[in-house]
Design a protein around this motif. Structure first.
Motif, PDB file in Angstrom:
ATOM      1  N   ASP A 136       0.817  -1.226   0.000  1.00  0.00           N
ATOM      2  CA  ASP A 136       0.000   0.000   0.000  1.00  0.00           C
ATOM      3  C   ASP A 136       0.849   1.275   0.000  1.00  0.00           C
ATOM      4  O   ASP A 136       0.640   2.189   0.775  1.00  0.00           O
ATOM      5  N   PHE A 137       1.824   1.320  -0.914  1.00  0.00           N
ATOM      6  CA  PHE A 137       2.650   2.526  -1.074  1.00  0.00           C
ATOM      7  C   PHE A 137       1.889   3.618  -1.816  1.00  0.00           C
ATOM      8  O   PHE A 137       1.014   3.341  -2.636  1.00  0.00           O
ATOM      9  N   LEU A 138       2.254   4.840  -1.494  1.00  0.00           N
ATOM     10  CA  LEU A 138       1.820   5.966  -2.319  1.00  0.00           C
ATOM     11  C   LEU A 138       3.026   6.372  -3.154  1.00  0.00           C
ATOM     12  O   LEU A 138       4.029   6.851  -2.617  1.00  0.00           O
ATOM     13  N   ILE A 139       2.935   6.159  -4.447  1.00  0.00           N
ATOM     14  CA  ILE A 139       4.105   6.379  -5.299  1.00  0.00           C
ATOM     15  C   ILE A 139       3.930   7.669  -6.092  1.00  0.00           C
ATOM     16  O   ILE A 139       2.920   7.869  -6.767  1.00  0.00           O
ATOM     17  N   THR A 140       4.917   8.520  -5.953  1.00  0.00           N
ATOM     18  CA  THR A 140       4.890   9.767  -6.719  1.00  0.00           C
ATOM     19  C   THR A 140       6.083   9.763  -7.662  1.00  0.00           C
ATOM     20  O   THR A 140       7.154   9.250  -7.324  1.00  0.00           O
ATOM     21  N   GLY A 174      11.024  14.113   1.780  1.00  0.00           N
ATOM     22  CA  GLY A 174      10.464  15.434   2.057  1.00  0.00           C
ATOM     23  C   GLY A 174       9.963  16.104   0.786  1.00  0.00           C
ATOM     24  O   GLY A 174      10.487  15.855  -0.307  1.00  0.00           O
ATOM     25  N   PHE A 175       8.932  16.907   0.970  1.00  0.00           N
ATOM     26  CA  PHE A 175       8.428  17.724  -0.134  1.00  0.00           C
ATOM     27  C   PHE A 175       8.812  19.166   0.163  1.00  0.00           C
ATOM     28  O   PHE A 175       8.531  19.654   1.265  1.00  0.00           O
ATOM     29  N   ALA A 210      -5.174   6.404   3.059  1.00  0.00           N
ATOM     30  CA  ALA A 210      -4.325   7.547   3.414  1.00  0.00           C
ATOM     31  C   ALA A 210      -5.166   8.809   3.591  1.00  0.00           C
ATOM     32  O   ALA A 210      -4.927   9.616   4.494  1.00  0.00           O
ATOM     33  N   ILE A 211      -6.159   8.981   2.737  1.00  0.00           N
ATOM     34  CA  ILE A 211      -7.038  10.148   2.874  1.00  0.00           C
ATOM     35  C   ILE A 211      -7.816  10.059   4.192  1.00  0.00           C
ATOM     36  O   ILE A 211      -7.964  11.047   4.919  1.00  0.00           O
ATOM     37  N   GLU A 212      -8.246   8.847   4.522  1.00  0.00           N
ATOM     38  CA  GLU A 212      -8.958   8.639   5.786  1.00  0.00           C
ATOM     39  C   GLU A 212      -8.061   9.047   6.966  1.00  0.00           C
ATOM     40  O   GLU A 212      -8.507   9.727   7.896  1.00  0.00           O
ATOM     41  N   ASN A 213      -6.799   8.662   6.897  1.00  0.00           N
ATOM     42  CA  ASN A 213      -5.874   8.960   7.993  1.00  0.00           C
ATOM     43  C   ASN A 213      -5.507  10.444   8.085  1.00  0.00           C
ATOM     44  O   ASN A 213      -5.391  10.985   9.175  1.00  0.00           O
ATOM     45  N   HIS A 214      -5.294  11.071   6.923  1.00  0.00           N
ATOM     46  CA  HIS A 214      -4.685  12.399   6.936  1.00  0.00           C
ATOM     47  C   HIS A 214      -5.639  13.526   6.565  1.00  0.00           C
ATOM     48  O   HIS A 214      -5.337  14.692   6.793  1.00  0.00           O
ATOM     49  N   ALA A 215      -6.772  13.171   5.970  1.00  0.00           N
ATOM     50  CA  ALA A 215      -7.742  14.194   5.587  1.00  0.00           C
ATOM     51  C   ALA A 215      -9.141  13.670   5.896  1.00  0.00           C
ATOM     52  O   ALA A 215      -9.948  13.424   4.997  1.00  0.00           O
ATOM     53  N   ILE A 250      -3.564  17.065  -3.319  1.00  0.00           N
ATOM     54  CA  ILE A 250      -3.226  15.760  -2.736  1.00  0.00           C
ATOM     55  C   ILE A 250      -1.878  15.831  -2.025  1.00  0.00           C
ATOM     56  O   ILE A 250      -1.657  15.140  -1.021  1.00  0.00           O
ATOM     57  N   ASP A 251      -0.993  16.714  -2.509  1.00  0.00           N
ATOM     58  CA  ASP A 251       0.304  16.864  -1.837  1.00  0.00           C
ATOM     59  C   ASP A 251       0.117  17.344  -0.403  1.00  0.00           C
ATOM     60  O   ASP A 251       0.645  16.753   0.536  1.00  0.00           O
ATOM     61  N   LYS A 252      -0.617  18.444  -0.248  1.00  0.00           N
ATOM     62  CA  LYS A 252      -0.817  19.001   1.097  1.00  0.00           C
ATOM     63  C   LYS A 252      -1.664  18.066   1.962  1.00  0.00           C
ATOM     64  O   LYS A 252      -1.390  17.870   3.144  1.00  0.00           O
ATOM     65  N   ALA A 253      -2.718  17.504   1.367  1.00  0.00           N
ATOM     66  CA  ALA A 253      -3.673  16.734   2.164  1.00  0.00           C
ATOM     67  C   ALA A 253      -3.093  15.400   2.612  1.00  0.00           C
ATOM     68  O   ALA A 253      -3.383  14.922   3.710  1.00  0.00           O
ATOM     69  N   VAL A 254      -2.252  14.808   1.768  1.00  0.00           N
ATOM     70  CA  VAL A 254      -1.829  13.434   2.036  1.00  0.00           C
ATOM     71  C   VAL A 254      -0.319  13.237   1.915  1.00  0.00           C
ATOM     72  O   VAL A 254       0.345  12.796   2.860  1.00  0.00           O
ATOM     73  N   MET A 255       0.239  13.561   0.772  1.00  0.00           N
ATOM     74  CA  MET A 255       1.614  13.137   0.476  1.00  0.00           C
ATOM     75  C   MET A 255       2.624  13.682   1.487  1.00  0.00           C
ATOM     76  O   MET A 255       3.566  12.988   1.869  1.00  0.00           O
ATOM     77  N   GLU A 256       2.436  14.938   1.894  1.00  0.00           N
ATOM     78  CA  GLU A 256       3.399  15.538   2.813  1.00  0.00           C
ATOM     79  C   GLU A 256       3.267  14.979   4.226  1.00  0.00           C
ATOM     80  O   GLU A 256       4.138  15.202   5.062  1.00  0.00           O
ATOM     81  N   LYS A 257       2.165  14.267   4.497  1.00  0.00           N
ATOM     82  CA  LYS A 257       1.953  13.742   5.852  1.00  0.00           C
ATOM     83  C   LYS A 257       2.190  12.242   5.951  1.00  0.00           C
ATOM     84  O   LYS A 257       2.554  11.738   7.015  1.00  0.00           O
ATOM     85  N   ALA A 258       1.939  11.559   4.856  1.00  0.00           N
ATOM     86  CA  ALA A 258       1.959  10.100   4.931  1.00  0.00           C
ATOM     87  C   ALA A 258       3.381   9.567   5.076  1.00  0.00           C
ATOM     88  O   ALA A 258       4.348  10.206   4.653  1.00  0.00           O
ATOM     89  N   GLY A 259       3.535   8.393   5.653  1.00  0.00           N
ATOM     90  CA  GLY A 259       4.853   7.809   5.863  1.00  0.00           C
ATOM     91  C   GLY A 259       5.219   6.787   4.804  1.00  0.00           C
ATOM     92  O   GLY A 259       6.360   6.364   4.706  1.00  0.00           O
TER      93      GLY A 259
END
Lengths: 357, 357
Positions: A136-140, A174-175, A210-215, A250-259
């Protein structure tokens, strides 16, 4: 299964006078005979068939998108009643995909970028899909920079998390926001910073988690749409919920927070075509660095970008100019002020030319 | 009696793309709603009624001139089959006038200049006519210079020959070619040099006598037309004779050689509108020195000249640019290269755009 979610919500303010409210950048034929969105779809077709291509766009542009992409399945065209940036768009698309395919993997791609080396891109897409399938990676995607650009955010690479032979995936450590020039020089020299190109791949399930966790607000709001998706109630439900949503990337809501964010480098002659000035990297230049579309004659002119498809256009002694001619509006702009097309729009509004925007 | 002979033979190459072979500068509405030639005629009407206004133009433009000047008497429109510069034009007009009025005085005026202070001009015209009536002088108007222009020839003033109260006439002590900048500065500082504006007044008989003395070939050739003038044979005779004529300016052919040349100063906000750049002295500028015709929006722009009557036009960060938009051709030119529109025409010809010239 791998799906494409093409984000076509842009309003294209920076390509005035060619772009208008009704004709945003993704619908323009900027790099040849085909619109940006058509190029975006055709680029991925070797990897993802049309049945698995979804386009999310504003209601105002849906009809035009249908015309551009007649092969698109009607249920795969999602209309947003309002632009709310990328996070709501992605959440909505993920819900819609997962409803039919709980294991859906989605590649999220902007509709208005260009990619010169399509094979490289398809390789990175395939590597990303493989990686997404494995967890369950978030790949950018991180664009390998070729200049100290101050107009983009950067992604700082951490340790290598996966080595897939042709591609390595890094921890996204980091972003960082748009840097100043000196910082950008350091970033590029270090090799540890890639441009944040806004392209992603992940399991639909993973991004919703991830959205559930961070937003959580966004998560709850969009979940309320889920039961209506792919029914006749869909558009009414979307309309209702979108009214209450905040604009969020999505960067602010999730990517910058997720591990669990990974970064896959992409070195494929990518170009976000952020303004008319960017066309100098797209249209082939003449000996003096002038690029043009249309019948253009240059005399003693250098480093100009001219779009003039409707009439013969001549430049004498011009340097570093952008010229864009359309049937009802003409713009001439210093090349290093291409971003000020936005300021111009405000001025045009004040002067009563709203109908031209 | 005082007649006007308006020389409208110009081909207007410097106002491309607004000017074309079929639409030379004298037919353009450069300074408002009226064509240059219409303005030229209306300017003299307080002194010279329409019946005594003659226009000499190329066959290609005669029809358009009739449309612009419906009041012009048909026998006062003279069509030249070929452009042969001013000397043949003036000789022909003088013969035509003298045939009906042996004492005709003719004011010779270009069709494509602007004059800001018309009262001053009419005063000078009247003084010139009075002086011409008093003897066989060749009177040329010298424009009082307001800058060290290197694009004009100058007339050096000699002693005062006549003092008419409001106007003094000087001996024309010499005609000098376009000077370099330093020389032009000296000329202007001295007060002894005026611009050669190409406007004249004299008895028709006097100029024909001078042509006979100083340009005998031209004199003989044109004399052969004389008997056919104002008959149905006129245009055939003109055509026949013009084929064999050399191109010659009245300055070279006569004025620089004759001993009876007087110069009357003219200080009337004269402008020969020699190129698009000259419009900056004609169209009212905004605070940043931008002048325009049409709906033009300037952002961070200075000292530009824009003619764009057909569409909204926006400039961002532009400086010292000329922009001219027409339905089938657009030109953007550095202001100090306005003269290079001629070079551009050559280039356009090479590139197969002859139909746009």
């Amino acid at each position: 299964m791998l799906y494409a979610v093409i984000m076509a919500g842009g309003s294209g303010t920076r390509f005035w006078p060619e772009s208008r409210r009704k004709r945003p950048k993704q619908l323009l034929r900027i790099s040849g005979d085909k619109s940006m969105i058509r190029l975006t779809v055709e680029r991925i077709l070797p990897a993802i068939p049309y049945e698995r291509v979804m386009v999310v766009t504003g209601v105002a542009h849906a009809q035009e998108i249908r015309r551009e992409l007649p092969e698109l399945l009607e249920e795969m065209l999602v209309e947003e009643p309002l632009g709310r940036n990328t996070a709501p768009c992605i959440a909505l698309a993920a819900h819609k995909l997962i409803k039919n395919d709980p294991d859906a993997i989605m590649a999220v791609l902007p509709a208005d970028h260009l990619i010169g080396r399509e094979d490289e891109f398809l390789g990175a897409l395939s590597a990303g899909a493989e990686l997404a399938a494995s967890g369950d990676f978030l790949i950018t995607y991180g664009i390998v920079p070729n200049r100290p650009e101050t107009g983009f955010g950067y992604i700082r690479l951490g340790r290598v998390c996966a080595d897939m032979g042709t591609a390595k995936a890094y921890e996204a450590a980091g972003f960082v926001e748009k840097p100043d020039h000196a910082t950008a020089l350091d970033y590029v020299a270090s090799g540890q910073y890639l441009w944040n190109g806004g392209m992603f791949v992940w399991q639909a399930r993973a991004v919703l988690k991830a959205i559930e966790n961070h937003a959580p607000d966004l998560s709850r709001a969009v979940a309320a749409i889920a039961e209506h998706l792919n029914t006749s109630e869909e558009s009414a439900a979307v309309r209702r919920v979108y009214q209450g949503l905040q604009s969020e990337s999505i960067d602010k809501a999730v990517m910058e927070k997720a591990g669990n964010v990974l970064c896959l480098p992409l070195d494929a002659d990518w170009n976000d075509v952020g303004s008319w000035a960017a066309l100098s990297d797209v249209w082939p230049p003449d000996k003096e660095g002038n690029c043009s579309q249309g019948e253009v004659v240059f005399l003693d002119s250098r480093e100009c970008v001219v779009s003039s498809p409707h009439k013969v256009t001549a430049l004498i002694g011009a340097e570093d100019l952008i010229v864009v001619d359309t049937p009802d509006a003409l713009m001439i702009c210093r090349r290093d002020q291409a971003q000020d097309v936005r300021r111009l729009r405000e001025l045009l509004k004040e002067r009563g030319y709203d109908h031209l925007l």
